[in-house]
Enzyme design. Structure first.
Site, short mmCIF file in Angstrom:
data_model
loop_
_atom_site.label_atom_id
_atom_site.label_comp_id
_atom_site.label_asym_id
_atom_site.label_seq_id
_atom_site.Cartn_x
_atom_site.Cartn_y
_atom_site.Cartn_z
N GLU A 85 0.83 -1.21 0.00
CA GLU A 85 0.00 0.00 0.00
C GLU A 85 0.86 1.25 0.00
O GLU A 85 1.95 1.26 0.57
CB GLU A 85 -0.85 0.03 1.27
CG GLU A 85 -1.83 -1.10 1.32
CD GLU A 85 -2.61 -1.14 2.62
OE1 GLU A 85 -2.62 -0.13 3.36
OE2 GLU A 85 -3.20 -2.19 2.89
N CYS A 114 3.27 8.35 1.34
CA CYS A 114 3.65 7.36 2.36
C CYS A 114 3.83 6.02 1.64
O CYS A 114 2.90 5.55 0.98
CB CYS A 114 2.52 7.31 3.38
SG CYS A 114 2.70 6.03 4.60
N CYS A 119 5.04 -7.39 7.58
CA CYS A 119 6.07 -6.98 8.54
C CYS A 119 6.20 -8.05 9.60
O CYS A 119 5.20 -8.59 10.08
CB CYS A 119 5.68 -5.65 9.20
SG CYS A 119 6.94 -5.02 10.33
N CYS A 148 3.58 -5.79 15.70
CA CYS A 148 2.95 -4.92 16.71
C CYS A 148 1.45 -5.24 16.73
O CYS A 148 0.81 -5.26 15.68
CB CYS A 148 3.17 -3.44 16.35
SG CYS A 148 4.91 -3.02 16.16
N CYS A 194 -1.30 -3.00 14.94
CA CYS A 194 -1.04 -2.62 13.54
C CYS A 194 -1.55 -3.73 12.61
O CYS A 194 -1.21 -4.91 12.79
CB CYS A 194 0.46 -2.41 13.36
SG CYS A 194 0.98 -2.32 11.64
N GLY A 203 5.59 -2.46 6.56
CA GLY A 203 6.95 -2.96 6.70
C GLY A 203 7.84 -2.13 7.60
O GLY A 203 7.57 -0.97 7.90
N GLU A 204 8.93 -2.76 8.05
CA GLU A 204 9.95 -2.11 8.87
C GLU A 204 11.13 -1.79 7.96
O GLU A 204 11.89 -2.71 7.58
CB GLU A 204 10.34 -3.04 10.04
CG GLU A 204 11.58 -2.62 10.81
CD GLU A 204 11.61 -1.14 11.18
OE1 GLU A 204 10.70 -0.67 11.86
OE2 GLU A 204 12.57 -0.45 10.78
N SER A 221 10.85 5.83 9.01
CA SER A 221 10.27 5.58 10.33
C SER A 221 10.63 4.16 10.75
O SER A 221 10.47 3.22 9.98
CB SER A 221 8.74 5.73 10.23
OG SER A 221 8.12 5.35 11.44
N SER A 257 9.25 5.02 16.20
CA SER A 257 7.92 4.66 16.71
C SER A 257 8.10 4.13 18.13
O SER A 257 8.39 2.95 18.32
CB SER A 257 7.30 3.58 15.81
OG SER A 257 7.09 4.12 14.53
N LEU A 258 7.94 5.00 19.11
CA LEU A 258 8.23 4.61 20.51
C LEU A 258 7.00 3.97 21.16
O LEU A 258 7.05 2.84 21.61
CB LEU A 258 8.72 5.83 21.30
CG LEU A 258 9.41 5.49 22.60
CD1 LEU A 258 10.75 4.81 22.36
CD2 LEU A 258 9.60 6.73 23.47
N HIS A 259 5.92 4.71 21.24
CA HIS A 259 4.60 4.22 21.69
C HIS A 259 4.52 3.80 23.16
O HIS A 259 3.42 3.50 23.65
CB HIS A 259 4.09 3.06 20.83
CG HIS A 259 4.11 3.31 19.35
ND1 HIS A 259 3.94 4.55 18.80
CD2 HIS A 259 4.29 2.47 18.30
CE1 HIS A 259 4.01 4.46 17.48
NE2 HIS A 259 4.24 3.21 17.15
N ASN A 276 -5.73 4.36 15.38
CA ASN A 276 -6.82 4.08 14.44
C ASN A 276 -7.10 2.58 14.61
O ASN A 276 -6.34 1.76 14.11
CB ASN A 276 -6.32 4.41 13.03
CG ASN A 276 -7.44 4.39 12.01
OD1 ASN A 276 -8.61 4.28 12.36
ND2 ASN A 276 -7.07 4.49 10.75
N CYS A 334 -1.61 1.85 8.36
CA CYS A 334 -0.76 0.73 8.02
C CYS A 334 -1.44 -0.62 7.78
O CYS A 334 -1.85 -1.30 8.71
CB CYS A 334 0.15 0.63 9.25
SG CYS A 334 1.70 -0.07 9.00
N1 SAH Z 1 7.50 -0.13 10.68
C1 SAH Z 1 7.79 1.24 10.76
C2 SAH Z 1 7.16 2.09 9.67
C3 SAH Z 1 5.77 1.70 9.24
S1 SAH Z 1 4.50 1.90 10.46
C4 SAH Z 1 7.40 1.78 12.13
O1 SAH Z 1 6.74 1.07 12.89
O2 SAH Z 1 7.80 2.90 12.44
C5 SAH Z 1 4.29 3.67 10.41
C6 SAH Z 1 3.61 4.22 11.64
O3 SAH Z 1 2.22 3.84 11.69
C7 SAH Z 1 4.24 3.74 12.92
O4 SAH Z 1 4.51 4.80 13.81
C8 SAH Z 1 3.16 2.82 13.46
O5 SAH Z 1 3.27 2.63 14.83
C9 SAH Z 1 1.89 3.53 13.02
N2 SAH Z 1 0.68 2.70 13.10
C10 SAH Z 1 0.55 1.39 12.82
N3 SAH Z 1 -0.71 0.97 13.05
C11 SAH Z 1 -1.41 2.05 13.50
C12 SAH Z 1 -2.76 2.25 13.92
N4 SAH Z 1 -3.64 1.25 13.92
N5 SAH Z 1 -3.12 3.50 14.31
C13 SAH Z 1 -2.22 4.52 14.29
N6 SAH Z 1 -0.94 4.39 13.90
C14 SAH Z 1 -0.53 3.16 13.52
FE1 SF4 Z 2 5.72 -3.42 11.48
FE2 SF4 Z 2 5.62 -0.76 11.92
FE3 SF4 Z 2 3.35 -2.24 11.83
FE4 SF4 Z 2 5.04 -2.52 13.91
S1 SF4 Z 2 3.89 -0.65 13.34
S2 SF4 Z 2 4.07 -4.20 12.76
S3 SF4 Z 2 7.01 -2.24 12.91
S4 SF4 Z 2 4.75 -1.89 10.16
#
Ligand code: SAH
Ligand code: SF4
Length: 388
Positions: free
Chosen positions: A100, A119, A126, A130, A133, A185-186, A217, A240-242, A316, A359
């Site tokens: 995507e 984006c 991936c 997480c 995601c 993806g990462e 990212s 992406s700390l969270h 989201n 994502c």
């Molecule tokens: N894998 C990398 C880059 C792709 S994800 C990373 O994790 O940084 C890009 C961003 O989308 C990340 O910050 C991720 O945490 C966020 N993301 C993934 N799922 C999400 C969701 N359901 N709601 C909001 N942000 C989300």
């Molecule tokens: Fe992979 Fe980024 Fe989604 Fe985590 S948030 S599963 S690292 S794409």
């Protein structure tokens, strides 16, 4: 790049380095200088096939079409949302994998000019997994090639939303759009292809996009972050700390078990110190889980005193998610703690909710189904508007 990466029956032109193209030309008795001419032509926004490269002899255009694919993307389906401010594409690759990319427009506000952000995905799926995601829940498909990464940008570069006409020139992309690796993806788990793709995007014979317009990212792949300092010091870094403590981050971003918070933020600081560039810390706000005032204090301690900026993003929720996004009130309170500690902080919107822009969500919805054709069925709340 040193060897041809095959995407489909023929290598796509986006996966071919200029010196490889020059060697191919010379072997056919053509002058090597045509390599630059071909690449400039292929990256013109109005070019959709080799036959559009009208400054090349017809025999050469035919030979190119016989030897190379014009794109690594076999088909794309595009959905529009937010009154046309957001458009999302599901791209089908030659082996049936789907990835995507999203185009987002931010209208001008106050002093700031309008911005367009593209984006893109770095992997099909991936492996970081997480739990919040959609891409992570779907698992890992395969690595993308550099050409498959670049072709997502080219898809939008040629699309009507950007309205880049024949007058477009490489390098003039400055101000046209920014690119973020925040799709599927990462990126730092696929560093070779991602770094090659950044160099291809920078290449003045191709799109000529300045590194400062590109953001990678990461969920916290420490060796990859250190490689960025050495190899791509002008590219922006987002972490992406969270979560501000390891027990919670082990659950939310499982790669934390390998590279815990102290190491990830240490690599972020090194990047900031050695490049002089401000690092973004992304923090997805999950109701009742990571949005407490205590965690805000802890994050403030971690973000204070070095060149970083915190972005708070309401979750989201993915279909069937056990979590919800934090309420505006909780986000406001969390933001207040960071701001009071002197940490630069912004609250961001999750764009394109109507088309499941977070994502991997649209991909998940389409699993096991054909990518609909433009005239075909609607697959989400958006409207089918075209295909690449
Ligand atoms: N894998 C990398 C880059 C792709 S994800 C990373 O994790 O940084 C890009 C961003 O989308 C990340 O910050 C991720 O945490 C966020 N993301 C993934 N799922 C999400 C969701 N359901 N709601 C909001 N942000 C989300
Ligand atoms: Fe992979 Fe980024 Fe989604 Fe985590 S948030 S599963 S690292 S794409």
């Amino acid at each position: 790049m040193t060897k041809l990466l095959l995407a489909g029956p023929r290598p796509a032109i986006s996966d071919v380095a200029q010196d490889q193209l020059a060697a191919w030309l010379v072997a056919r008795g053509e002058p090597a200088y045509r390599a630059g001419q071909i690449l400039r032509g292929v990256h013109r926004p109005d070019a959709t096939t080799f036959s559009d490269l009208s400054d090349l002899p017809v025999r050469l255009r035919r030979a190119l079409a016989a030897s190379f694919g014009f794109s690594t993307i076999a088909d794309s389906h595009v959905l529009e949302a937010d009154g046309g401010l957001t458009a999302k594409a599901v791209h089908e690759l030659h082996d049936g994998q789907r990835i995507e990319s999203v185009l987002m427009r931010t209208p001008p506000r106050g002093q700031s000019r309008s911005r367009t952000t593209i984006c893109i995905s770095s992997q099909a799926g991936c492996a970081v997994a997480c739990p919040f995601c959609a891409t992570g829940q779907a698992g890992f498909g395969r690595q993308l090639t550099a050409g498959e990464i670049v072709d997502q940008v080219l898809h939008w570069h040629r699309a009507p939303w950007l309205a880049l006409g024949r007058s477009w020139r490489p390098g003039v992309a400055e101000g046209h759009y920014n690119i973020v690796f925040m799709g599927m993806g990462e990126p730092l788990n696929n560093p070779k292809a991602v770094f090659d793709a950044v160099r291809l995007l920078n290449d003045p014979s191709r799109l000529g996009i300045g590194a400062r317009h590109i953001t990678v990212s990461t969920s916290g792949v420490v060796p990859g972050m250190d490689r960025m300092v050495d190899e791509l010091p002008q590219v922006n870094l987002a972490i992406s700390l969270h979560a501000a403590h390891d027990a919670l981050r082990d659950e939310l971003v499982p790669i934390n078990r390998r590279w815990p918070i102290a190491g990830v933020l240490g690599a972020g600081r090194r990047f900031a110190e050695r490049t002089g560039r401000r690092v973004s810390i992304e923090y997805v706000m999950i109701d009742g889980l990571n949005d407490t005032p205590e965690l805000a204090e802890r994050l403030a301690d971690q973000a204070r005193g070095w060149l970083c900026h915190v972005n708070l993003i309401p979750l989201n929720p993915t279909p069937g998610s056990r979590w919800n996004g934090s309420s505006p009130g909780r986000i406001h309170a969390f933001r207040g703690v960071l701001a009071a500690a002197g940490v630069p902080v912004t609250v961001r919107d999750t764009r394109g909710r109507q088309i499941e822009a977070a994502c991997g969500q649209l991909h998940a919805q389409l699993a096991g189904r054909r990518v609909p054709r433009p005239a075909g069925e609607d697959i989400a709340a958006g409207t089918a508007v075209g295909a690449a």
